[in-house]
Write an enzyme that holds these catalytic residues in place. Structure first.
Site, PDB file in Angstrom:
ATOM      1  N   HIS A 231     -67.353 -58.443 -20.655  1.00  0.00           N
ATOM      2  CA  HIS A 231     -68.315 -59.244 -21.400  1.00  0.00           C
ATOM      3  C   HIS A 231     -69.534 -58.442 -21.849  1.00  0.00           C
ATOM      4  CE1 HIS A 231     -65.972 -62.608 -19.887  1.00  0.00           C
ATOM      5  NE2 HIS A 231     -66.480 -63.296 -20.880  1.00  0.00           N
ATOM      6  N   GLY A 232     -69.906 -57.448 -21.111  1.00  0.00           N
ATOM      7  CA  GLY A 232     -71.073 -56.690 -21.545  1.00  0.00           C
ATOM      8  C   GLY A 232     -71.364 -55.524 -20.639  1.00  0.00           C
TER       9      GLY A 232
END
Lengths: 298, 491
Positions: free
Chosen positions: B323-324
């Site tokens: 996700h990041g």
């Protein structure tokens, strides 16, 4: 081909339904808007008979506690101030007030003049149908939104103003005031400078002063308290003072930036709380700021 | 180009006109060029990266299929994975790993210089890299035939509805659909538009209205009391759900209008009674990807209890990192890993307790839905926070229960509005749980039957007409038109 023809008919029906529903729902929601006790709904509904009108941004809202002014002066008071209201918007609002309501005897303006145009301009669409002035200001900053509002009336009711109008449907918003005290973290920050008055706001202030003079309405320009007083406040007050004297050589800006010094009487560094507002209003009353002079004998 | 932009509102009818006028390979060319234009609207330079990724995996797919020798096939799939993860690693994680390594060195007392690069994250890279990587893995496993048509393969990779934020539609689903010429079907168009309209309500009316309320609470947690912060966390749970499920709904609806079936990506996740159920309802295309290409290859649940726990945990950690590039996302993934492990260990005990105490199923399910939602919210704090310090500020602010008065909450009108909209949305979702109404079947262009999630209100074109009109009214009166990006664009 049959599927595509069916789709075209379906789209036409959808468009008709969307437009009809938009008009009917917007009309119904407009009825709520005009009947609300929110200050702008009351303004455009008309019939207000205030002796004193207050004008300004959030500092006008929280410095001039309407119930206390009425108690001190015995005059009906209407606070037209609103958070982030630039002086240009305030000018339009005041002109609309004078068009729809009985003229007050005194207008008190919180005169800091530092609010930029954009902050509140987007909200104006909700009352644009009542006011060509607000419609023009809104279209100036939001041409797409103005077009959208003409196409779909519901869009004009999509605003914080409308939520406020719902909230104040059957109760007055005139006792709106901060009731919290300044957080400890803000009290330790050193004093700094404050933004210079914006030229377009000062120009609007001059026009307001000229208008009120022409209508025979008294006007007071007040700079409400800060905590602590910004180091450049004398220069700011002087700049506004010099400018408004072009419109009225007799008029002076009343600098009360340091009139309240107890941090317990502030909600933050630029807004008084209820206690601070009451303290300020007592000082203003004592100094004759709310005094209305009888017309000079002719 | 964002789905919630004026440019897209102009792009869509032009695309639809071109798509239905063309057929065969002309249509494929049109889809490819239009999709690249859609992507280039954001930054044209990254079109070349997209094309490179497509061509590389197209070529590797053919080589993998042609190659018979196992060792060479291993090398080819390793090369494909290295290319894909290399792109992702460089553009998304380079600075993160450099900064983390420097932090580690400093904490060990070693000298470290932090030389990061100014790298722009190409929009959608996490999605299209996973799409192309799963294709080559499928060809390697011989569960998917290599695509021999570069035009079709590139169109599969870049087709605009799913390009920038998913869902991750795999080659096995999409390539066969691209081999057929879809004819215009009225029912499909109306069904697709219904999904598009409900997606816009979720994004523009709900998620974007909630966004400023959440932003201010996470930016200045110290200025909010416990109740206000708790509200902020609840609101974020629905902001991210409405933002991402809204995007997915628009993407799936657009594809359906043009005759494509993308499947579903969200299925009322906040009604889940367990975390394993949650992950079959939340971002389904990603969780099934992680299951098929990470969890199962790691051994899945075949190696006994502790191996299963390890595999679950690794999968969720990497899912978080996907996700990041931040340790807060890893913490989010780790929390979900812990939840899944705890569920495995505690579920038998829970079943015995509810059985012994004869707790009615309805009460037990309601409690589990409540529990799962709140634990999910706890994990969302890490997902949303800008740093661990920020997450801790929010958490400690809630735990302190300092000043839980309504008076200390700003923007109450807006909170009431958002809460009302979320409640209506959840009521709509709950209706779909009624028996015999959960699924609807519609015919694709080829006459085969496809089962999709449907709502009772969508039963006929006339009802859908009213539903879509209502969605437009809701967007007009409640929508936020500040042009907020979709949250998942940053991933």
């Amino acid at each position: 081909m049959a599927g595509r023809r069916r789709a075209l008919i379906w789209f036409a029906a959808l468009l008709a339904l969307v437009c009809a529903g938009d008009r009917i729902l917007a009309w119904a929601l407009d009825q709520v808007l005009v009947r609300s006790q929110f200050r702008f709904s009351r303004l455009y509904r008309g019939g207000n008979d205030a002796g004193i009108v207050i004008l300004g941004d959030s500092r006008g809202v929280h410095s001039f506690y309407q119930p206390e002014i009425e108690k001190l002066t015995g005059l009906r008071t209407f606070n037209l101030s609103y958070n982030s209201m630039s002086t240009r918007i305030a000018e339009a609002v005041l002109r609309d007030y004078l068009d729809h309501n009985r003229a007050p005897r005194l207008v008190v303006i919180e005169a800091t003049c530092t609010i930029p145009e954009g902050a509140l301009a987007g909200e104006l669409r909700t009352y644009a149908s009542f006011s060509p002035r607000l419609a023009a200001l809104y279209a100036e900053g939001h041409p797409d939104g103005a077009l959208m509002g003409r196409l779909f009336h519901l869009f004009s009711l999509n605003s914080e103003f409308y939520l406020e109008a719902l909230h104040y449907w059957n109760q007055s918003d005139q006792d709106w005031i901060n009731r919290s005290t300044m957080p400890a973290s803000l009290r330790t920050e050193p004093p700094g400078g404050w933004a210079q008055p914006r030229p377009e706001n000062v120009e609007a202030l001059n026009r307001i002063v000229t208008l009120l003079r022409q209508r025979g309405i008294e006007v007071r320009l007040v700079i409400a308290p800060y905590w602590p007083v910004p180091v450049n406040m004398p220069a700011i007050a002087n700049a506004i003072d010099v400018s408004v004297r072009r419109a009225d050589p007799q008029l002076h800006v009343l600098n009360y930036a340091g009139a309240v010094s107890d941090p317990e009487e502030f909600a933050d560094r630029v807004h008084l709380n209820e206690r601070g507002s009451v303290a300020l209003l007592e000082i203003l009353q004592r100094d004759g700021v709310f005094a209305i002079h009888p017309p000079a004998p002719r | 180009m964002r789905f919630n932009s004026l440019a897209f509102l102009a792009f869509l009818p032009l695309f639809a006109a071109g798509y239905w006028l063309a057929s065969g390979r002309v249509r494929l060319w049109f889809m490819l060029v239009a999709s690249l234009f859609f992507y280039a609207w954001w930054d044209w330079r990254f079109v070349f990266l997209l094309l490179f990724s497509s061509v590389a995996d197209f070529a590797l797919g053919i080589l993998l299929e042609n190659e018979q020798e196992d060792r060479r096939r291993h090398r080819l799939i390793a090369l494909s994975i290295a290319v894909n993860l290399g792109l992702l690693g460089f553009f998304k994680y380079f600075n993160f790993f450099v900064a983390s390594a420097a932090d580690l060195c400093r904490s060990l007392g070693l000298p470290a210089s932090e030389r990061t690069l100014h790298i722009v994250l190409p929009v959608g890279i996490s999605f299209y890299v996973f799409k192309t990587m799963s294709y080559t893995i499928d060809v390697y496993r011989r569960t998917e035939k290599a695509e021999r048509d570069l035009l079709r393969f590139t169109t599969f990779v870049v087709f605009f509805p799913e390009l920038v934020a998913g869902p991750i539609v795999r080659a096995s689903r999409m390539l066969p659909q691209l081999r057929r010429d879809h004819r215009f079907r009225f029912e499909q168009m109306v069904s697709g538009l219904t999904l598009v309209a409900s997606g816009y309500v979720r994004k523009v009316a709900i998620a974007d209205s909630i966004a400023p309320l959440v932003d201010i609470r996470f930016a200045h947690p110290e200025a909010h009391n416990a109740l206000s912060l708790l509200l902020g966390v609840y609101l974020y749970a629905f902001q991210i759900y409405c933002d991402f499920s809204g995007y997915s709904s628009i993407a799936i609806g657009l594809a359906r209008i043009f005759g494509f079936d993308f499947g579903i990506n969200f299925d009322r996740p906040y009604f889940s009674r367990s975390f394993s159920e949650f992950w079959t309802r939340w971002h389904i295309s990603l969780s099934s990807w992680l299951r098929d290409y990470l969890y199962i290859p790691l051994g899945g649940n075949r190696g006994g209890r502790w191996a299963t726990i390890r595999n679950l945990f690794i999968t969720m950690l990497l899912g978080g990192l996907w996700h990041g590039a931040s340790w807060t996302f890893v913490a989010w993934g780790a929390l979900h890993g812990i939840y899944l492990v705890a569920q495995r260990l505690l579920a038998p005990i829970w079943n015995r307790v509810t059985g012994a105490l004869r707790i009615p199923a309805l009460a037990s399910n309601a409690f589990l839905v409540f529990l799962i939602f709140h634990l999910t919210c706890l994990a969302w704090i890490f997902f949303r926070a800008s740093s661990f310090a920020n997450a801790w500020q929010v958490l400690s602010g809630i735990i302190s229960v300092h000043g839980p008065q309504l008076a200390g909450i700003d923007n109450r009108g807006r909170i009431v509005k958002c809460t009302l909209m979320v409640a209506i949305m959840l009521a709509f979702e709950a209706v779909a749980f009624l028996p015999k109404q959960r699924k609807a079947v519609f015919a694709t262009t080829e006459g085969e039957k496809v089962t999709v999630s449907a709502h009772p209100l969508e039963a006929s074109p006339a009802l859908r007409l009213v539903f879509i009109a209502a969605c437009i009214w809701v967007v007009l009166i409640f929508g936020s038109f500040s042009g907020n990006n979709f949250i998942y664009f940053q991933f």
